[in-house]
Design a protein around this motif. Sequence first.
Motif, mmCIF file in Angstrom:
data_model
loop_
_atom_site.group_PDB
_atom_site.id
_atom_site.type_symbol
_atom_site.label_atom_id
_atom_site.label_comp_id
_atom_site.label_asym_id
_atom_site.label_seq_id
_atom_site.Cartn_x
_atom_site.Cartn_y
_atom_site.Cartn_z
ATOM 1 N N VAL A 156 1.143 -0.817 -0.024
ATOM 2 C CA VAL A 156 -0.242 0.450 -0.679
ATOM 3 C C VAL A 156 0.666 1.386 -0.232
ATOM 4 O O VAL A 156 1.920 1.379 0.813
ATOM 5 C CB VAL A 156 -0.929 0.133 1.084
ATOM 6 C CG1 VAL A 156 -1.665 1.347 1.433
ATOM 7 C CG2 VAL A 156 -1.868 -1.888 1.395
ATOM 8 N N PRO A 157 1.458 2.367 -0.865
ATOM 9 C CA PRO A 157 -0.746 2.338 -1.884
ATOM 10 C C PRO A 157 -0.453 1.967 -3.100
ATOM 11 O O PRO A 157 -0.918 2.775 -4.400
ATOM 12 C CB PRO A 157 -0.615 3.800 -1.778
ATOM 13 C CG PRO A 157 1.107 4.611 -1.313
ATOM 14 C CD PRO A 157 1.405 4.276 -0.523
ATOM 15 N N VAL A 182 -11.376 -5.904 -0.407
ATOM 16 C CA VAL A 182 -10.616 -6.020 0.832
ATOM 17 C C VAL A 182 -10.285 -4.682 1.486
ATOM 18 O O VAL A 182 -9.900 -3.773 0.507
ATOM 19 C CB VAL A 182 -9.689 -6.875 0.393
ATOM 20 C CG1 VAL A 182 -8.291 -7.051 1.692
ATOM 21 C CG2 VAL A 182 -9.885 -8.433 -0.052
ATOM 22 N N SER A 183 -10.492 -4.633 2.547
ATOM 23 C CA SER A 183 -9.876 -3.140 3.462
ATOM 24 C C SER A 183 -8.215 -2.814 3.081
ATOM 25 O O SER A 183 -7.649 -4.068 3.643
ATOM 26 C CB SER A 183 -10.234 -2.663 4.626
ATOM 27 O OG SER A 183 -9.987 -3.504 5.354
ATOM 28 N N LEU A 184 -7.738 -1.800 2.634
ATOM 29 C CA LEU A 184 -6.237 -1.526 2.354
ATOM 30 C C LEU A 184 -5.334 -1.374 3.635
ATOM 31 O O LEU A 184 -4.882 -2.188 4.434
ATOM 32 C CB LEU A 184 -6.305 -0.015 2.062
ATOM 33 C CG LEU A 184 -5.910 0.066 0.154
ATOM 34 C CD1 LEU A 184 -6.653 1.433 -0.034
ATOM 35 C CD2 LEU A 184 -5.414 -0.695 -0.325
ATOM 36 N N GLY A 185 -6.793 -1.700 5.221
ATOM 37 C CA GLY A 185 -6.204 -2.109 6.471
ATOM 38 C C GLY A 185 -5.584 -3.287 7.036
ATOM 39 O O GLY A 185 -4.344 -3.300 7.258
ATOM 40 N N GLY A 232 -6.842 -12.470 -3.374
ATOM 41 C CA GLY A 232 -5.848 -10.576 -3.561
ATOM 42 C C GLY A 232 -4.549 -11.106 -4.078
ATOM 43 O O GLY A 232 -3.716 -10.882 -4.674
ATOM 44 N N PHE A 233 -3.744 -11.333 -2.711
ATOM 45 C CA PHE A 233 -2.404 -11.700 -3.375
ATOM 46 C C PHE A 233 -1.993 -12.394 -4.269
ATOM 47 O O PHE A 233 -0.650 -12.464 -4.702
ATOM 48 C CB PHE A 233 -1.728 -12.203 -1.487
ATOM 49 C CG PHE A 233 -1.902 -11.101 -0.458
ATOM 50 C CD1 PHE A 233 -2.104 -10.584 -0.525
ATOM 51 C CD2 PHE A 233 -1.544 -11.884 0.941
ATOM 52 C CE1 PHE A 233 -1.658 -9.207 0.850
ATOM 53 C CE2 PHE A 233 -2.117 -11.311 2.173
ATOM 54 C CZ PHE A 233 -1.735 -9.698 1.886
ATOM 55 N N ILE A 262 -6.613 -4.115 -7.198
ATOM 56 C CA ILE A 262 -6.877 -5.116 -6.958
ATOM 57 C C ILE A 262 -7.506 -5.485 -5.150
ATOM 58 O O ILE A 262 -8.957 -5.853 -5.136
ATOM 59 C CB ILE A 262 -5.997 -6.377 -6.122
ATOM 60 C CG1 ILE A 262 -4.888 -6.680 -6.952
ATOM 61 C CG2 ILE A 262 -5.990 -7.901 -5.892
ATOM 62 C CD1 ILE A 262 -3.508 -6.828 -7.678
ATOM 63 N N ALA A 263 -7.631 -4.935 -4.200
ATOM 64 C CA ALA A 263 -8.241 -4.340 -3.155
ATOM 65 C C ALA A 263 -9.824 -3.999 -3.481
ATOM 66 O O ALA A 263 -10.673 -4.727 -3.107
ATOM 67 C CB ALA A 263 -7.868 -3.618 -2.706
ATOM 68 N N GLY A 264 -9.980 -3.346 -4.256
ATOM 69 C CA GLY A 264 -11.306 -2.401 -4.345
ATOM 70 C C GLY A 264 -11.850 -3.452 -5.353
ATOM 71 O O GLY A 264 -13.463 -3.348 -4.861
#
Length: 448
Positions: A156-157, A170-173, A390-391, A164-166
């Motif tokens: 991040v970021p 999946v939250s960026l946190g 996501g990973f 991908i997170a969007g």
Amino acid sequence: MVVLHTTLAIALVIGLIIWLRVEPVISLMLGSLYLGLASGVGFTDTLTAITGGFGEIMGKVGLLIGFGVVIGSLLHATGAFSRMVQALVSAVGAGRLPYAMAGAMSTIFPSIYVDVQVVLGAPVARSAAPLLGRTGLPLLAGAIGTGIFSGYVFVVPGLAVILIAGQMNVSLGSWLVGGLVIGLATALLTTFLFSLLLRTNYWKPETDEDASEAMLETEAQEAQAPAAAQGPGLLLSAAPIIVPLLMIAFGAFAKLAGVSNDFISFIGNANLAMFVGLLGAYLLARRWIGEERTTEALTDGFKTSGEILLITGVGGSLGAIITASGMGAELGKLFSHDAGGPVLLSIVLAWFIAAVLHVAIGSVSVAALTAASIIGPVAAQIDVSPIIIGFAIASGALFAVQVNSNFFWMFKGLMGLSTKGALKTLTMVTSIAAVVSLGLVLLASIFG
């Protein structure tokens, strides 16, 4: 048939350049024309996509490349890069320098555009390469390449992370810590494995290195420059690089925090930031080496950037043709119905989708976004955590940055490599990184 024609077009470009020694610009144009006509894009639309792709890439990176190359030329002329390299070597030692650069690129700079990272990092790598011996240039080039893209897809970021997170909700946190660990570990492990490969007869400078005459002339002038005491100090020397990075990072983190206005967008704009860096480098050069040598450095920078810009633009044309051919949609049809299955199979499938998309399309971010768009709607049916999937997508999107990527041609020109040399560094390290990170993702799935 689109998949077949895309494969043939990429093979055609590589074959013409490496085996028949056809100039990259000509080879890329032939590959673009073949793919457009063979895949049914049409006569007029093929030419429209070629010119549109060229213009789009130039709009995105044209000024970045031009300003960045000239900054590098001016800082070389003042001896600034020698001072930076000396400081780096004093801090970490020559042997650890590749790992320091890979680690920094993957963890500190993911908020910076990958194009800016390579434009500013390449001259430092070329200046430091002689300290590491015969394979110093490929080792540092590989370290920068794997560091840039490991950060881009995992930390991040980085843009690919956000895409991908969007799509995966999946939250960026929640992504932050795991992505940081995998990204850094991937960059360092890949650099180590690549260093082992370079201990063999893998690298051949006579065919793998191909710096332009202007680039070599500029570097020779730096080598003959007066003692460092007669030039700007280290902090002042580094300012034309540090200030643009801080400006871009400010804009990126402000956006991440949800703060946005015209002033922030203005300050954080990469083109403005690079111009500020160019202005600073120009003023330093005028002050320390005089008007005549400054003009010479500017001329050398313009010569070097011209070739890089043309190749990068035509590389963008090939990417536009691939997009126009409908390659992404075809792959979406092939894989959208696959969902359930064992954890291992689901992770490897997600990795494979992203890897195939990247090899076909030539853009890490587009491959990541497309793969996440394909898998996202069926994520609820997969018995694996969305963040792990996501990973896996991020890992696959790393695979094999090569000739259909405009970044590949920027990297080749800025690092002073032949096409074969760029394939043996950037394409190789991103392929290794994709496999290494897949193993790390599988390991994370055990604990995740």
